[in-house]
Every structure is written in C-alpha cells, then in structure tokens.
Design an enzyme around this catalytic site. Structure first.
Site, short mmCIF file in Angstrom:
data_model
loop_
_atom_site.label_atom_id
_atom_site.label_comp_id
_atom_site.label_asym_id
_atom_site.label_seq_id
_atom_site.Cartn_x
_atom_site.Cartn_y
_atom_site.Cartn_z
N LYS A 27 -52.86 19.31 27.90
CA LYS A 27 -54.16 18.95 27.33
C LYS A 27 -55.25 19.06 28.39
O LYS A 27 -56.32 19.63 28.16
CB LYS A 27 -54.07 17.53 26.79
CG LYS A 27 -55.13 17.19 25.79
CD LYS A 27 -54.85 15.84 25.14
CE LYS A 27 -53.74 15.94 24.14
NZ LYS A 27 -53.11 14.66 23.82
N ARG A 97 -56.04 9.65 26.45
CA ARG A 97 -54.95 10.38 25.77
C ARG A 97 -53.96 10.91 26.80
O ARG A 97 -54.33 11.28 27.90
CB ARG A 97 -55.52 11.56 24.98
CG ARG A 97 -56.63 11.13 24.06
CD ARG A 97 -57.29 12.33 23.42
NE ARG A 97 -56.52 12.83 22.32
CZ ARG A 97 -56.74 14.00 21.74
NH1 ARG A 97 -57.69 14.79 22.19
NH2 ARG A 97 -56.02 14.38 20.71
N GLY A 106 -46.82 13.87 18.90
CA GLY A 106 -46.53 12.53 18.39
C GLY A 106 -45.71 11.66 19.32
O GLY A 106 -45.46 10.50 19.03
N MET A 108 -46.36 10.82 22.65
CA MET A 108 -47.11 9.96 23.56
C MET A 108 -48.29 9.38 22.79
O MET A 108 -48.50 9.70 21.64
CB MET A 108 -47.58 10.76 24.77
CG MET A 108 -46.49 11.64 25.36
SD MET A 108 -45.19 10.69 26.15
CE MET A 108 -45.99 10.33 27.68
N ARG A 346 -54.11 24.33 22.73
CA ARG A 346 -52.78 24.55 23.32
C ARG A 346 -52.11 25.65 22.52
O ARG A 346 -52.53 25.97 21.41
CB ARG A 346 -51.95 23.27 23.29
CG ARG A 346 -51.72 22.78 21.88
CD ARG A 346 -50.92 21.51 21.84
NE ARG A 346 -50.91 20.98 20.49
CZ ARG A 346 -50.46 19.79 20.15
NH1 ARG A 346 -50.02 18.97 21.06
NH2 ARG A 346 -50.47 19.39 18.90
N HIS A 467 -46.80 15.03 11.34
CA HIS A 467 -45.64 14.97 12.23
C HIS A 467 -44.45 15.75 11.65
O HIS A 467 -43.84 16.58 12.32
CB HIS A 467 -45.26 13.50 12.45
CG HIS A 467 -44.05 13.32 13.31
ND1 HIS A 467 -42.79 13.21 12.80
CD2 HIS A 467 -43.93 13.28 14.66
CE1 HIS A 467 -41.93 13.09 13.79
NE2 HIS A 467 -42.59 13.13 14.93
N GLU A 771 -7.80 36.87 28.36
CA GLU A 771 -7.98 35.57 27.70
C GLU A 771 -7.00 34.52 28.20
O GLU A 771 -7.02 33.38 27.77
CB GLU A 771 -7.94 35.71 26.18
CG GLU A 771 -6.80 36.54 25.66
CD GLU A 771 -6.88 36.78 24.15
OE1 GLU A 771 -7.70 36.17 23.46
OE2 GLU A 771 -6.08 37.60 23.67
N SER A 790 -11.69 43.27 27.81
CA SER A 790 -12.61 42.56 26.93
C SER A 790 -12.25 41.07 27.00
O SER A 790 -11.12 40.68 26.71
CB SER A 790 -12.47 43.06 25.49
OG SER A 790 -13.29 42.27 24.65
N CYS A 857 -15.61 39.60 23.69
CA CYS A 857 -15.55 39.57 22.23
C CYS A 857 -15.28 38.17 21.68
O CYS A 857 -15.08 38.00 20.49
CB CYS A 857 -14.55 40.58 21.70
SG CYS A 857 -12.86 40.20 22.20
N TYR A 877 -20.95 45.31 27.72
CA TYR A 877 -21.38 45.00 26.36
C TYR A 877 -20.96 43.60 25.96
O TYR A 877 -20.06 43.00 26.57
CB TYR A 877 -20.80 46.02 25.36
CG TYR A 877 -19.32 45.94 25.17
CD1 TYR A 877 -18.75 45.08 24.22
CD2 TYR A 877 -18.45 46.72 25.94
CE1 TYR A 877 -17.38 45.00 24.05
CE2 TYR A 877 -17.07 46.65 25.78
CZ TYR A 877 -16.54 45.77 24.84
OH TYR A 877 -15.18 45.68 24.68
C1 PEP Z 1 -10.76 35.13 21.93
O1 PEP Z 1 -9.75 34.48 22.21
O2 PEP Z 1 -11.86 34.96 22.48
C2 PEP Z 1 -10.70 36.15 20.86
C3 PEP Z 1 -11.74 36.91 20.61
O3 PEP Z 1 -9.56 36.20 20.14
P1 PEP Z 1 -9.23 35.20 18.94
O4 PEP Z 1 -10.43 34.38 18.68
O5 PEP Z 1 -8.83 36.04 17.79
O6 PEP Z 1 -8.09 34.41 19.53
MG MG Z 2 -7.82 35.17 21.53
#
Ligand code: PEP
Ligand code: MG
Length: 905
Positions: A27, A97, A106, A108, A346, A467, A771, A790, A857, A877
């Site tokens: 402000k 203020r 809302g 303060m 603002r 609000h 994993e 992945s 993934c 990716y």
């Molecule tokens: C994971 O484990 O991140 C995965 C993509 O495989 P799922 O969720 O099928 O176990």
């Molecule tokens: Mg998995």
C-alpha cells in the site's frame, strides 16, 4: 546516517518509490508511486516494515528515533492542509492502515477518522459543519477503534446501529438522522466503558494506539493462517500508512469505491468496479450495502452518470497506472464534493482465465513481453481453465423445472455441486466426506479454513470485491456473492429461498460464471477449453480458449524439457497429443488386462496348472495385446510410446468373490477348492514389496515374452502399413544390474525372432524405470544395459520413505498438521531425500552413457514444484496424466525462465 523510519507522500511528490514494497509495504509503495506521478492522493506518510520487525523483536516497543520522525511528518501534513491534529479550531483527521509487502485482503486492520473526540465534534458542529456527517464519522471511529484497538467485538456496535435504524424506521445507515447518530455515539461510549476500556479523548493517544494495533495484527490468528495457506513467510512485517482523510460520506456528492482496471473474472479490458454514494471505504468491502456497478453500460445509472468528472479522472488514472506498472490494478478511491482521490493501487487479484487473458492481451498491447506473460500465468490458472462447467442443456432443463433458487453476482468462475454447510467449521468437517458448498450471509477472515475446504462459496450479501469474492478468486473456487434473496438462518440450520427450505447437508449447485444457484445436484462437465480442444466443439471457442493456446505456444518456445504423458488407451493418447504431449512416457500394460473379455484369460494364465494351460492362455492374450499396442502406437504416430511390461503382483488380477471363483473354476474345468488353494498360495503379506515388477518377468518369462512379441508385431505391422510407430520397452522395479541384463537379453531374443518372422525391423529402445532406491544407487551399472531411465517416483517415494502408498492416508494428514512433513511427498517430490536419488542416478547413469535419455513418469511429473526440480537436475522430459500436460508445458517453461512453480500468491 541515521536509519529512516517514516516516508512522506502526497502533494505531487513522495519520499519513497513504487518499487520499495518490502520496506513500505504494497500500500505504501503504491501510494508513493501514485503521489510521484502527480495522481491526486491525500497527503500522508508510511512507517516502514522495519519498525514492525523492531516492534516484535524488542518486546513490543518502537525504535527511540521513531517518535520524533513520526511527529515531524504529522506536522508536515498539518502544514500542507492548514489543519491541526487534535485542534478543535480546524481539526485534521487521519486514517491508519496496515500494508504488508504482499497484500492480505481483510487480514489486517484499518481505522478511519482518527483525531475526533467529543469536544472536537461539538466544536465543529457549533461552527456549522454538518452534524450528521460528523457524528457518522465519529460513531465509525468508536466502533473501529473499539474493535481493532480495544478488542471489543464489532457486533456490539453493529447492534447499536441496527437499533438506530429500527427506531427511525429506515433501511440504510445514511438515512439515520443526526439525533439518531448522537444516540449511537452515546451507546458506543457506554459499550466501551462497560468493557472498562473508555475511548481515548487525546488524539495522539488514539494514533499511537492505532499504530500499535496494526503491528499487533501482523501476528493475529487470521493473518498467520492466511500466510500459512498462501505459503508466505512471516519474516516481512507490515508497514503502517497514516493519511489525511477525505470523505466519501459527506453528502450525496460524495462516494467511495473500488475498481479493477480490467475485469477480474474474465480479464476483459474494461474498467470494472463498484461504488457507494455517501459512504466510507469499509462499507464497500464489508458487503453491508450492495454497491452500484461503475459502468453497467450505456444509458444506465453508474459512476459516469452520477460523477462524470471523477469517472473520467478514474479512467485516466487507470490507464496511467497500467502503463506505469504494466499490470492490472486494483484501485480504491473516494470522491469528496465531486473531486476524485486515490487511496490505493495494487496488482489486482484475478481468476485463472482472467490472468491468462490479461497476460496475453498485455503482450499484444506492448505492455509486457512474452517471458513476463509466462511468469504471470501460473500453472494453477490453467488448472482453473480446465475446471468443470455445467452442461448448458442440463442447466436449462433444471431452470425450466423450477430449480433455479436465486441469482447472485458471478464472483468466481466454475461450476460446483455439493452439500450445504452454513458455517466454516461445519464446512471443514463435512468436506471430509464429500464436496461441500459454504453458504453464508457474508464471509470474514475467520472463515478461511472452511472456504478452503469447500468446492464453492455462496453469500447472500456483498459485491464483487467483498471478502468472499476476493478470497475465492484467489483460491480459484467458484463463488457467487450478493444472492440477496437467500435467507441464511444459521441457528435454525436452514436456508430459505424462493419459498423453499433447504437444510444443512442438502444438495446445492452453483454456477460461478453466471451467478445462478440451483437446488439439487447437477453434474459439472468439461470446461470450455476441453470442449473446444478435446471434443472439437468449435462453436464454443472464445477469446479465453485462444489465450490458453497462445500462452502454451509461448511456453513451448522457452522450455528445455519435453512433456510426455501417461496413457494406456488410444483415447487417452489422443487427448494427450491434442494437449501437446510429445510422447507417451508410461503405458501401464496391466490396465489392458482388466478389460472384460480379457480378464478371464489373464486369470487362466495365472492359475494354470502347468505350462500347457499357461501357454494357451498367453496365446489368447497375444493378439489382444497386439491390437492394444497398435491402437496406441497409431494414435501417437511419429512420437515415442514407452510401454512398460507387467508390473503389479499377480493376485491383484484374481477374483475376490466366491461366485467369480466358481465360474472361473468351471471354465478351467477344475474344482473351486483347487482354484481357491492356488489363489491363496499367490497371496503375499506385503505385495508392494513382493512378487511384482520385473521379478515376475524374470521368474515367469513367458509373460514378458508374450508382451514383447505383441509390441514387436504391432510395430512391424504398422511399419509395413506405412505408419511410423515408435515403441520403447520399459522394465519395472529393476533393482540390480543382473536383472536388467537378463531382461534385455530376453527382449532382444524375442525381437530378433519376430523381426525375422515378419521380415522387417523396427528400432525399439529398451530401458528401465528407476523406482527402487538400490537401482538409483547403482545407476551407473544399470545404465550399461538400458537405453533410457524413467523415474517411477511413486514407488521411489514409497520405498525411500518406507511409507506404503496405499496406507499413507492413515497418518499423513496428522503429519502435515503437526508439521512433521511440509507437504505430501507423493504429490510434490521430496527434494531433499528422494530428490538426491534422482539427481545421483541421473548423473551416474550419464557417466556410463553421456546421452542417456532420462525422464520421470511418477505422479510428480505433473506437479509444478517437482517440475522445477526435475528441470534443475537435467531430466529430458516429464510424463504426466493427459490433462496435466498443459500445466506441465507451462511449468517447464517457467522452470527454464527461473520463474518458480507459481501458486504462492
Ligand atoms: C511409479 O512408481 O512412479 C510409477 C509410475 O509406477 P506405478 O505408479 O504404476 O507403480
Ligand atoms: Mg511403480
């Protein structure tokens, strides 16, 4: 040089600057900026956020130099206006203020009309100043000061003013007579005295009391709660703004209002706001009287008709501030005797669709560049644009059937359907068992947790800047305000409207885009973006959809990482592709096994006694799988499709009910008892860590062989038909080098056999998921046999923390509540722990193969915060669910630009 704690503004100049938000608060910085630009701002000064920090660090005391600097600045206002603070001859009145660096609507507190006392009011009246006006100011001061500084509930003062209205038989406060207000003041004093907290007659005591209250309010419950929800640290502190009063309640040539320089719901470039004639600031935001809209269109009433000069002035100010600040502004103004004064500017809060549209429009207007637009459009804004709406025909039928209960102001876009909750506490409680719509007369900061828990918010009072409206838009929730025909009877637990009585828990539906409230449930359906892009309904295309596509195309120009999708069917693959997916990062083949006409064969395969039965079942499944792969590879022609071989424990496919088991036994010509025994032998105590993933493929290789064969045959067949199919084969749950080595050999063997049989070849990379923590640790070795990695961060999180994915719900809410974990690690990747494994495995994998392709993934692939992390560690990716693809595209671009995940508000 001594530290400076107070910065003056007004009268065409300012000591501070618009970019000093951290020091002056939002402000204060806005006021300094406007004053510096010569925009009419009543003179005043800002006490810096440093003073707030000092106040809380030094047992609620001020720096010793503050008093003199403060008083000198107050003197300067007096000199400029020719008035004296506390001078009964020509009194100066001021407002106090709060204003933190990040606005907290809302949260303060504000106090207006400081500097009045009994003697000054009487002296002014004796001099001929309108008694009604003076007493109106004074009674407001008593109630605001009582509430904010002395801690006496504002409801006690509201009861007094309500009695005054009833005594005189008038509907609104401006109609109460001067004598009536004198009585209100007497009763106000009495309330404070009964609480043992008389109103200070000394104006200097008032002003310091108010300043202290602002600093105190930085640490009040609702401010802390707001900061928690919006992930703001409490480090900054608030500034205090002291400013000469201008009066919107001085008569019918006065008004007060708020305006957005563009429409905060749709983003349309048109001044948008509300005002109240003969009123003071808090009347507009509190939603006590429903304000008029500024410009309802040609011919109607509005600011342009009632106050043509001030209206023109406001348009000019809006344009100048947008050009100067390069953003949509939220303005507060007061008109006194026809003259416009600006009290605040603002950056305006806006809905998701508005945010995206404003960003794109401002690039086209030359106000910002594309990169800035990408910084402003946050992933969460796109989430809102993908949010559901009601089907037009279904809603029309419901209206025709008499289900339309009320129409209010469309304050937050989107459709919602849920059970009625009449208090915030009930909303939070009921939300645990399904969607809830919070219905109130008006909301206040205490309701914030209930608002957060609800799918929609509906109020009977208030305007587009109340609000409820502001907070709901910030949260991206559908919201309708000012639905005046609703009678919210909280004590009776009911809602009366249109001759009907609805009880708490009854179903209600609301369309925050149109403002309609309907009884009963109505299923929300796909948003405009989805209707146009996915369902091909070109007739509903609007500017909003254009802007959605534009911002994503700009994101594509910036981002380094690719965005792929997790999809198991041709339909999902097409959705993903339409949203811009550049490949399929995870096709979970087990989902195909559940199809009605396959599951029986899958079960036979699992339960077969001996090789023969098993081979027969697999032979049945082969053509089915082949056609699955053909479908998905065709839908993704020219793009990679990562097909993961079977992952879950086999017993997941088995029948759980006796009847199904008996049927299967009949088909397989074995006794139910034998079958049951076989099924029981497959049961595991800890299936997530049991016989699943590549462990299946290695101990029962014919399953993987069948799958590889199906992939190879599908790809070769497509190639021969002139379709560019690009499958990749991915192994789940690998933990050792040897596992990967054997799986690769198995795969290569089958591929060679099929290629020879079909008479053609296709390049099919063979990679692995990472994993299991061990796989991450020995990534250097595993990469010897893998063409890509992945990260399956779902399992990686499960196994790194040792939290079962399926059971985490039992303790996670409590963990989050107690601050034992900052966020759900299955939703946003745990950078400090799991993240280390991701980073390590990526680096180690690439020491073996410099160009190793690495992606993710797990669910984290669609989470903006996690995406920033994945970009930072150099993944190629992210792969996420098809509907998250647009969000991931924007997030990846923001990561490249260093703009952060967004969503912090
Ligand atoms: C994971 O484990 O991140 C995965 C993509 O495989 P799922 O969720 O099928 O176990
Ligand atoms: Mg998995």
């Amino acid at each position: 040089m001594a530290e400076k704690f107070v910065y003056a503004f007004g009268g065409g100049s300012a000591e501070g600057r618009g970019d000093q938000k951290e020091l002056l608060g939002g402000k204060g910085a806005g006021l300094a900026e406007m004053a510096g630009l010569g925009i009419p701002v009543p003179p005043g000064f800002t006490v810096t956020t440093d003073v707030c920090k000092h106040y809380h660090a030094h047992a609620e005391s001020y720096p010793p130099e503050l008093k003199k600097e403060f008083e000198d600045h107050l003197r300067a206002i007096e000199t400029q206006l020719g008035r004296g603070f506390g001078d009964p001859g020509k009194p100066l009145l001021v407002s106090v203020r709060s204003g933190a660096a990040t606005s907290m609507p809302g949260m303060m507190d504000t106090i207006l009309n400081l500097g009045l006392n009994d003697a000054i009011v009487e002296a002014e009246i004796a001099r001929g100043i309108d008694a009604r006006f003076l007493r109106d100011c004074y009674r407001r001061l008593l109630s605001m000061y009582g509430d904010v500084v002395l801690g006496v509930s504002k409801h006690e003062f509201e009861a007094v003013i309500k009695r005054a209205r009833e005594r005189e038989g008038v509907a609104t406060d401006p109609e109460i007579s001067a004598a009536g207000l004198a009585q209100v003041i007497r009763e106000g004093h009495e309330i404070l005295e009964q609480h043992g907290k008389p109103f200070p007659q000394d104006p200097m005591a008032q002003i310091w009391g108010a300043v202290g209250a602002v600093f105190e309010s930085w640490n009040n419950k609702r401010a802390i709660e707001y900061r928690r929800i919006h992930h703001l640290s409490g480090a900054g502190g608030t500034a205090v703004n002291v400013q000469a009063m201008v009066f919107g309640n001085r008569g019918f040539d006065c008004a007060t209002g708020v305006a957005f320089t563009r429409n905060p719901s749709t983003g349309e470039k048109k001044l948008f706001g509300e005002f109240l004639v003969n009123a003071q600031g808090e009347d507009v935001v509190a939603g006590i009287r429903t304000p008029q809209v500024i410009a309802p269109g040609p011919g109607g009433p509005g600011l342009g008709k009632d106050f043509p000069d001030a209206y023109q002035g406001l348009l000019d100010v809006a344009a100048r501030l947008e050009t100067h600040r390069h953003d949509m502004q939220d303005l507060e103004f007061t008109i006194e005797a026809g003259q416009l004064y600006m009290l605040q500017t603002r950056s305006g809060k806006r809905s998701g669709p508005a945010s995206v549209r404003i960003a794109v429009d401002m690039v086209e207007e030359g106000l910002i560049d594309r990169r800035e637009a990408l910084r402003r459009a946050e992933p969460n804004h796109l989430v809102q644009m993908l949010a559901p709406v009601f089907d037009v025909a279904e809603k029309a039928a419901a209206v025709k059937a008499g289900r339309l209960l009320a129409t209010g102001l469309p304050a937050g876009p989107g459709a919602a359907s849920g059970r009625i909750a009449l208090t915030a506490e009930r909303a939070a409680e009921m939300a645990k068992t399904g969607p809830v719509i919070l219905v109130r007369d008006e909301t206040s900061p205490e309701d914030i947790v209930g608002m957060y828990a609800s799918v929609g918010i509906l109020t009977s009072r208030g305007g587009m800047t109340s609000h409820a409206a502001v907070v709901a838009r910030g949260m991206g929730k559908p919201c309708i305000v000012g639905a005046g025909s609703l009678v919210v009877d909280e004590p009776a637990g009911e809602l009366r409207v249109a001759g009907q009585i609805l009880r708490e828990g009854d179903q209600l539906s609301m369309d925050g885009t149109s403002g309609e409230v309907l009884s009963g449930a109505l299923a929300p359906r796909d948003s405009e973006v989805i209707q146009v892009m996915i369902e091909g309904r070109r007739e509903v295309r609007s500017r909003s959809v254009d802007c959605f596509e534009t911002i994503l195309s700009w994101a594509d120009d910036e981002r380094r990482m690719q965005v792929w999708a997790n999809a198991d069917t041709p339909t999902d693959a097409r959705v993903a592709r339409t949203f811009g997916a550049q490949g399929i990062g995870l096709c979970r083949t087990e989902h195909m096994f559940f199809d009605a006409d396959r599951i029986a064969w899958v079960r036979r395969m699992i339960l077969a006694d001996g090789l023969e039965g098993r081979k027969a079942a697999l032979a049945k499944l082969l053509p089915e799988q082949q056609s699955d792969f053909k479908g998905i590879l065709t839908a993704m022609e020219g793009l990679p499709v990562t097909i993961r071989l079977l992952d879950p424990p086999l017993h997941e496919f088995l029948p759980h009910e006796d009847k199904q088991l008996e049927q299967l036994a009949e088909q397989m010509k074995v006794s139910p008892a034998t079958l049951r025994q076989k099924a029981e032998s497959l049961a595991e105590s800890n299936p997530m860590l049991g016989h699943r993933g590549c462990r299946l493929g290695l101990t029962a290789p014919d399953i993987y062989e069948m799958q590889v064969e199906a992939i190879a045959r599908a790809a070769c067949g497509l190639k021969l038909a002139g379709i560019d199919a690009r499958p990749e084969i991915m192994m789940p749950l690998v933990g050792t080098e040897r596992e990967m080595e054997v799986l690769r050999q198995l795969t290569m063997r089958v591929l060679a056999r099929v290629f020879e049989d079909v008479g053609t070849t296709v390049d099919i990379p063979i990679g692995t998921m990472i994993e299991v923590p061990r796989a991450a640790l020995v990534a250097e070795q595993i990469a010897r046999h893998a063409d890509f990695f992945s990260f399956g961060t779902n399992d990686l999180t499960q196994m790194t923390f040792g939290y079962s994915r399926d059971d985490v719900g039992k303790f996670l809410p409590e963990y989050l509540e107690q601050g034992l974990l900052p966020v759900d690690p299955f939703a946003s990747v745990d950078v400090t722990g799991v993240g280390q494994l991701v980073e390590w495995a990526t680096q180690r994998g690439r020491t073996t193969k410099t160009k190793l392709k690495v992606g993710v993934c797990g669910e984290h692939g669609g989470d903006p915060k996690s995406i920033v992390f994945f970009d930072g560690v150099g993944l190629d990716y992210v792969s996420c669910s098809p509907y998250r693809v647009p969000i991931a595209r924007l997030s990846a671009a923001r990561a490249t630009l260093g703009a952060g995940p967004g969503g912090g508000d």
